[in-house]
Design an enzyme around this catalytic site. Structure first.
Site, PDB file in Angstrom:
ATOM      1  N   GLY A  93       0.767  -1.247   0.000  1.00 38.42           N
ATOM      2  CA  GLY A  93       0.000   0.000   0.000  1.00 38.42           C
ATOM      3  C   GLY A  93       0.790   1.284   0.000  1.00 38.42           C
ATOM      4  N   SER A 149       2.296   8.252   2.401  1.00 44.55           N
ATOM      5  CA  SER A 149       1.347   7.168   2.627  1.00 44.55           C
ATOM      6  C   SER A 149       1.366   6.673   4.058  1.00 44.55           C
ATOM      7  CB  SER A 149       1.674   5.985   1.709  1.00 44.55           C
ATOM      8  OG  SER A 149       1.512   6.306   0.363  1.00 44.55           O
ATOM      9  N   GLN A 170       1.882  -1.221  -6.734  1.00 45.48           N
ATOM     10  CA  GLN A 170       0.667  -1.603  -7.462  1.00 45.48           C
ATOM     11  C   GLN A 170       0.912  -1.855  -8.939  1.00 45.48           C
ATOM     12  OE1 GLN A 170      -2.458   1.297  -7.200  1.00 45.48           O
ATOM     13  NE2 GLN A 170      -3.909   0.093  -8.384  1.00 45.48           N
ATOM     14  N   ASP A 227      -0.469  -6.496  -7.563  1.00 44.05           N
ATOM     15  CA  ASP A 227      -1.712  -5.872  -8.027  1.00 44.05           C
ATOM     16  C   ASP A 227      -2.867  -6.696  -7.463  1.00 44.05           C
ATOM     17  OD1 ASP A 227      -3.990  -5.065  -9.419  1.00 44.05           O
ATOM     18  OD2 ASP A 227      -2.926  -4.782 -11.303  1.00 44.05           O
ATOM     19  N   MET A 233      -4.682  -1.666   1.290  1.00 47.23           N
ATOM     20  CA  MET A 233      -5.134  -1.577  -0.096  1.00 47.23           C
ATOM     21  C   MET A 233      -6.645  -1.365  -0.118  1.00 47.23           C
ATOM     22  SD  MET A 233      -2.873  -4.541  -2.015  1.00 47.23           S
ATOM     23  CE  MET A 233      -3.313  -5.877  -0.900  1.00 47.23           C
ATOM     24  N   ALA A 267     -12.427   2.056  -4.774  1.00 47.40           N
ATOM     25  CA  ALA A 267     -13.815   2.084  -5.238  1.00 47.40           C
ATOM     26  C   ALA A 267     -13.886   3.059  -6.400  1.00 47.40           C
ATOM     27  CB  ALA A 267     -14.769   2.521  -4.122  1.00 47.40           C
ATOM     28  N   TYR A 300     -18.118   9.211   1.656  1.00 45.01           N
ATOM     29  CA  TYR A 300     -17.322   7.996   1.827  1.00 45.01           C
ATOM     30  C   TYR A 300     -17.997   6.799   1.168  1.00 45.01           C
ATOM     31  CZ  TYR A 300     -13.678   5.269   4.160  1.00 45.01           C
ATOM     32  OH  TYR A 300     -12.590   4.480   4.417  1.00 45.01           O
ATOM     33  N   LYS A 329     -15.151  -1.132   4.530  1.00 41.00           N
ATOM     34  CA  LYS A 329     -14.422  -1.119   5.797  1.00 41.00           C
ATOM     35  C   LYS A 329     -15.181  -1.876   6.883  1.00 41.00           C
ATOM     36  CE  LYS A 329     -10.869   1.314   4.434  1.00 41.00           C
ATOM     37  NZ  LYS A 329      -9.556   0.663   4.241  1.00 41.00           N
ATOM     38  N   THR A 364      -3.731  11.768   2.463  1.00 45.84           N
ATOM     39  CA  THR A 364      -2.957  10.841   1.654  1.00 45.84           C
ATOM     40  C   THR A 364      -3.469  10.927   0.218  1.00 45.84           C
ATOM     41  OG1 THR A 364      -4.509   9.024   2.043  1.00 45.84           O
ATOM     42  CG2 THR A 364      -2.679   9.267   3.606  1.00 45.84           C
ATOM     43  N   ALA A 409      -4.993   8.622  -1.401  1.00 45.46           N
ATOM     44  CA  ALA A 409      -6.332   8.044  -1.419  1.00 45.46           C
ATOM     45  C   ALA A 409      -7.364   9.033  -0.880  1.00 45.46           C
ATOM     46  CB  ALA A 409      -6.360   6.756  -0.604  1.00 45.46           C
TER      47      ALA A 409
END
Length: 259
Positions: free
Chosen positions: A16, A22, A43, A67, A95, A98, A160, A167, A198, A200
């Site tokens: 990740g 990160s 990745q 991956d 990892m 969506a 979210y 999660k 981050t 993400a």
């Protein structure tokens, strides 16, 4: 810097890492400082360049493609770990993915394909990782698995969306894996950090406001850092955390306790 815990002689897999900011970067740094030998994954070839500064700084020699949508890459990583080290003491799963429309849209409008993809990459990838880790951790006499979650698993967080469902499933998987792998002396835990910026997180609309609210409402009025997450994770994978398993461990300056 003084090591947080002792991980001398342990081999750990860190997934990740996307760049130097990160969550997994903080984890890798803490574990390396504590003496662990690390395997780091990336990745795809495009992202490899972004993790090079971390790899170089920590002196990591074992850097492999993983991956989550390609099982062959995961198989190859574990074959290399077995050949190189003959065991694995801990693994960190960070990892998640969506589709943008599913992340920002209504859950009720999520497509079947989008649901399946998000759950596969964000949740089932942890189960697959655990299955691959099990035999190598048995060779080590036991081990520790840690995954990264978020408060959106149990509270509705604006924008979210589908990731909240992923999660929630990830945390349930943590408990079931802890129960199933406990007899083999393998511990499974989830770390739930507060909001931090981050790559993400940058894809979540209104995230700056979420961080500001966290600072305002948290009892300690602070944001978590990758270094904070690294410290807790290093403890969980160390012998100091030898009887800690099946838990979701909040690391958010107390934000989660506030109404």
């Amino acid at each position: 810097m003084q090591p947080i815990v002792d991980l001398q002689g342990k081999v750990g897999l860190i997934t990740g890492i996307a760049n130097e900011k990160s969550i997994s970067t903080g984890v890798a740094e803490a574990c390396a400082q504590a003496g662990a030998r690390l395997v780091i994954t990336y990745q795809n070839e495009r992202t490899r360049a972004f993790i090079e500064p971390v790899v170089h700084r920590l002196g990591v020699e074992d850097v492999y493609l993983l991956d989550a949508t390609r099982p062959d890459t995961q198989q190859e990583v574990f074959e290399r770990i077995r050949a190189r080290f003959g065991k694995l003491d801990f693994a960190v799963h960070s990892m998640a993915f969506a589709k943008r429309d599913d992340l920002h849209g209504r859950v009720v409008d999520t497509s079947a394909d989008g649901f399946a993809l998000a759950m596969d990459v964000s949740t089932h990838s942890f189960i697959r990782l655990a299955r691959m880790c099990e035999p190598l951790m048995e060779l080590a006499g036991g081990g520790s698995l840690v995954t990264m979650t978020y408060l959106g698993s149990e509270k509705v967080i604006p924008n979210y969306g589908m990731m909240g469902l992923c999660k929630a499933a990830l945390e349930a998987a943590t408990r079931y894996l802890a129960a199933e792998l406990g007899p083999r002396n393998i511990r499974v835990n989830a770390v739930s950090p507060g909001p931090l910026m981050t790559r993400a997180a940058s894809g979540i609309a209104g995230f700056d406001g979420l961080m500001a609210a966290a600072v305002d409402r948290a009892p300690m009025h602070r944001l978590v850092t990758p270094e904070d997450i690294g410290a807790l994770t290093a403890f969980l994978v160390s012998d100091a955390g030898r009887l800690v398993t099946g838990g979701v461990h909040f690391l958010d300056a107390g934000y989660n306790i506030m109404a």
